[in-house]
Design a protein around this motif. Structure first.
Motif, PDB file in Angstrom:
ATOM      1  N   TYR A 132    -108.077-117.148 -84.650  1.00  0.00           N
ATOM      2  CA  TYR A 132    -107.995-118.192 -85.684  1.00  0.00           C
ATOM      3  C   TYR A 132    -107.355-119.445 -85.096  1.00  0.00           C
ATOM      4  N   SER A 133    -106.387-119.247 -84.208  1.00  0.00           N
ATOM      5  CA  SER A 133    -105.780-120.335 -83.438  1.00  0.00           C
ATOM      6  C   SER A 133    -105.107-119.710 -82.225  1.00  0.00           C
ATOM      7  N   TYR A 134    -104.749-120.535 -81.243  1.00  0.00           N
ATOM      8  CA  TYR A 134    -104.093-119.972 -80.060  1.00  0.00           C
ATOM      9  C   TYR A 134    -103.359-121.072 -79.321  1.00  0.00           C
ATOM     10  N   ARG A 157    -103.793-111.917 -91.075  1.00  0.00           N
ATOM     11  CA  ARG A 157    -103.697-112.421 -89.702  1.00  0.00           C
ATOM     12  C   ARG A 157    -102.504-111.786 -89.023  1.00  0.00           C
ATOM     13  N   ILE A 158    -102.527-111.801 -87.683  1.00  0.00           N
ATOM     14  CA  ILE A 158    -101.425-111.222 -86.907  1.00  0.00           C
ATOM     15  C   ILE A 158    -101.362-111.937 -85.563  1.00  0.00           C
ATOM     16  N   VAL A 159    -100.154-112.123 -85.052  1.00  0.00           N
ATOM     17  CA  VAL A 159     -99.955-112.807 -83.766  1.00  0.00           C
ATOM     18  C   VAL A 159     -99.932-111.790 -82.634  1.00  0.00           C
ATOM     19  N   GLY A 160    -100.549-112.145 -81.525  1.00  0.00           N
ATOM     20  CA  GLY A 160    -100.499-111.273 -80.349  1.00  0.00           C
ATOM     21  C   GLY A 160    -100.978-111.990 -79.102  1.00  0.00           C
ATOM     22  N   VAL A 186    -101.048-116.915 -76.419  1.00  0.00           N
ATOM     23  CA  VAL A 186    -100.662-116.238 -77.657  1.00  0.00           C
ATOM     24  C   VAL A 186    -101.626-116.708 -78.735  1.00  0.00           C
ATOM     25  N   ALA A 187    -102.174-115.766 -79.469  1.00  0.00           N
ATOM     26  CA  ALA A 187    -103.177-116.130 -80.477  1.00  0.00           C
ATOM     27  C   ALA A 187    -102.768-115.637 -81.853  1.00  0.00           C
ATOM     28  N   LEU A 188    -103.305-116.343 -82.836  1.00  0.00           N
ATOM     29  CA  LEU A 188    -103.224-115.902 -84.226  1.00  0.00           C
ATOM     30  C   LEU A 188    -104.590-115.291 -84.528  1.00  0.00           C
TER      31      LEU A 188
END
Lengths: 390, 146
Positions: B64-66, B93-96, B83-85
């Protein structure tokens, strides 16, 4: 005036230390120097002050500042949370205190050795591995998303994707700020303007943010003295009447990481602040001649212009083109140089600039200023002010 | 090798990390209105129910974004790193982190979860490009056309 707080209080004194990278003094001394300067500016004595408001992040306690100044009594002391989002909120607290008669004169202050001491740009690091992170960062720190620049960059990338904004659009904010700082002798970047090419060539910090998209880390302090509008008439300086003050926190609000809203290309909490500012003041964006828009990172300046109604969603890149936000434009922003150019004092130096523009005493004075809008930290629960001539 | 900061666990979040140890990406679900929510918390913001369970996500997602981190140094990471959303088809959504070439990432890139053993005692979820992801040359070509 739909809100009884409008025009009930005024900022009557401003004070600051020099802005540097190594003050060589304690944070408490910086706060005291700024507070004393603000009291002197208003033509009052420390004993006239009976209220104090600061940030929860501030290291100098209200009672330490009061002891230092020899203030005999405090009847109001409070703190506002959420980093730089607190800035205009401190003035709202002070305005409420004087409007209700709880206090007669309130000092709002913020001072730190934020460059020579603990650097904010490093983010939430400093833990050794396997020592638990603070819980709210559990969903970010294990993945290395730990700095303010990185948190903002995540919003910025999505904004670029949604609206076609580019790094150069962000760069135009930096160019405007640095142009204004270049003619402000108190700015760290005095006499050092940049070009858009300089911005584009500056190194990556966190893509899509270049170094010159990021504000400075500074040492220094700023203090503001707030009293009733009635009393303000008799003091030394022309008052900056607080036409409106507002705080805002919105649905699914996090501290810099509100990534779970349906749409993350805006700043809902700043929209909430803007709606209140217009309603409370009875003013509209057209009534604002100059503004201080919080600029810890350039992309959020564009977002704020949209949330505050200066332009439509996604159109800020067109709005800021052709020098509109520079000194000779229609809406000069951050005439002191902003936090990119003057100093990063968590938004408090921006409020001081708003007061100077209302007084007519800014080094980069804009003509015919009746009202100035000032915002506080973005990406966090935030706040805003509209200051105007009496 | 330096390790990233280890997440804490409490009564609200331990189900997630226990799932990660079993190579399951668990998402909290309201037992009342069935709404998914992340990051975990005790109460449903839609219906205020305190009853919840979790689902196991498919492990598919889309960027979705990074961001690509360069500076300052982050303990446990070697820059540049991405790092991406991630937007999950389940609806949160989750960050990783996303493995591979950071310059090849783009918004909309399909990714899938993997589980990275940090040491004998803990694991982190991470993401890798999935089937259908354009390679970096194709990405540049597409963006040039746009």
């Amino acid at each position: 005036m739909s809100n009884s707080l409008s025009e009930r209080a005024a900022i009557v004194g401003i004070g600051a230390t020099e802005f540097s990278k190594a003050s060589g003094r304690s944070e408490l001394q910086l706060a005291l120097e700024a507070a004393k300067a603000a009291i002197d500016d208003a033509g009052l004595e420390p004993a006239d002050v009976d209220g104090m408001v600061t940030f929860t992040m501030e290291s100098s306690e209200e009672i330490a500042v009061a002891r230092g100044l020899g203030i005999p009594k405090l009847t109001h002391f409070s703190r506002v949370h959420f980093g730089g989002g607190a800035a205009c909120g401190t003035v709202q607290q002070a305005a409420m205190a004087v409007a209700t008669g709880v206090s007669k004169a309130v000092i709002c202050y913020r001072g730190f050795n934020e460059r020579s001491g603990r650097r904010f740009g490093a983010g939430r690091q400093g833990r050794t591995p396997d020592i638990p992170a603070a819980l709210p960062t559990d969903w970010y720190a294990p993945f290395g998303l730990v700095t303010p620049a990185a948190w903002v960059a995540m919003f910025a990338r999505r904004y670029m994707h949604e609206y076609g904004a580019t790094s150069e659009d962000f760069g135009r904010v930096a160019v405007a700020d640095r142009r204004h700082a270049a003619t402000n002798p108190k700015a760290w970047f005095y006499d050092r303007p940049i070009s858009l090419e300089d911005h584009q060539k500056s190194r990556w910090i966190v893509e899509p943010l270049h170094l010159l998209d990021c504000c400075q880390e500074s040492d220094g302090a700023v203090a503001l003295l707030v009293t009733s509008s009635e009393r303000a008439r008799d003091l030394r300086q022309p008052p900056a009447i607080i036409r409106a003050s507002a705080q805002g926190s919105s649905f699914e609000q996090e501290m810099m990481t509100s990534y779970y809203r349906d749409d993350i290309s805006g700043l809902d909490e700043m929209g909430l602040v803007g709606d209140q500012l217009w309603e409370m003041s009875g003013l509209r964006p057209d009534d604002i001649r100059t503004a201080v828009i919080y600029d810890h990172f350039t992309p959020f300046v564009l977002t704020q212009l949209e949330e505050l109604g200066f332009c439509k969603r996604g159109e800020a890149r067109h709005f800021i083109a052709d020098g509109r936000i520079e000194l000779d434009g229609e809406l000069p922003l951050n005439t002191h140089g902003g936090q990119l150019g003057e100093a990063y004092i968590h938004g408090m130096n921006g409020i001081a600039e708003g007061v100077r523009q209302v007084r007519g005493s800014a080094v980069n004075q804009v003509d015919a200023v009746e009202n100035v809008l000032v915002t506080a930290g973005t990406g966090v629960p935030t706040s805003g002010l509209i200051l105007g001539r009496a | 090798m330096a390790r990233p900061p280890r997440p804490t666990m409490n009564l609200d979040s331990s189900f997630f990390w226990e799932g990660v140890e079993k190579h399951e990406l668990r998402i909290q679900r309201c037992a009342g209105c069935k709404r998914l929510r992340h990051p975990p918390r005790p109460m449903c913001p839609a219906c205020t129910s305190l009853d919840w369970d979790s689902i196991v996500a498919s492990g598919q997602g889309e960027i979705y974004s990074y961001v690509v981190h360069h500076h300052p140094p982050v303990y446990g990471f070697e820059a540049p790193f991405a790092v991406a959303l991630i937007e999950l088809p389940e609806g949160t959504r989750i960050v990783g982190n996303v493995s591979g070439d950071p310059t090849a990432l783009y918004v909309g890139m399909p990714v899938e979860v993997e589980f990275v053993r940090i040491d004998d005692s803990w694991t982190l979820p991470a993401w890798r490009p999935a089937a259908g992801a354009r390679d970096s040359e194709a990405t540049e070509a597409t963006e040039a056309e746009a």
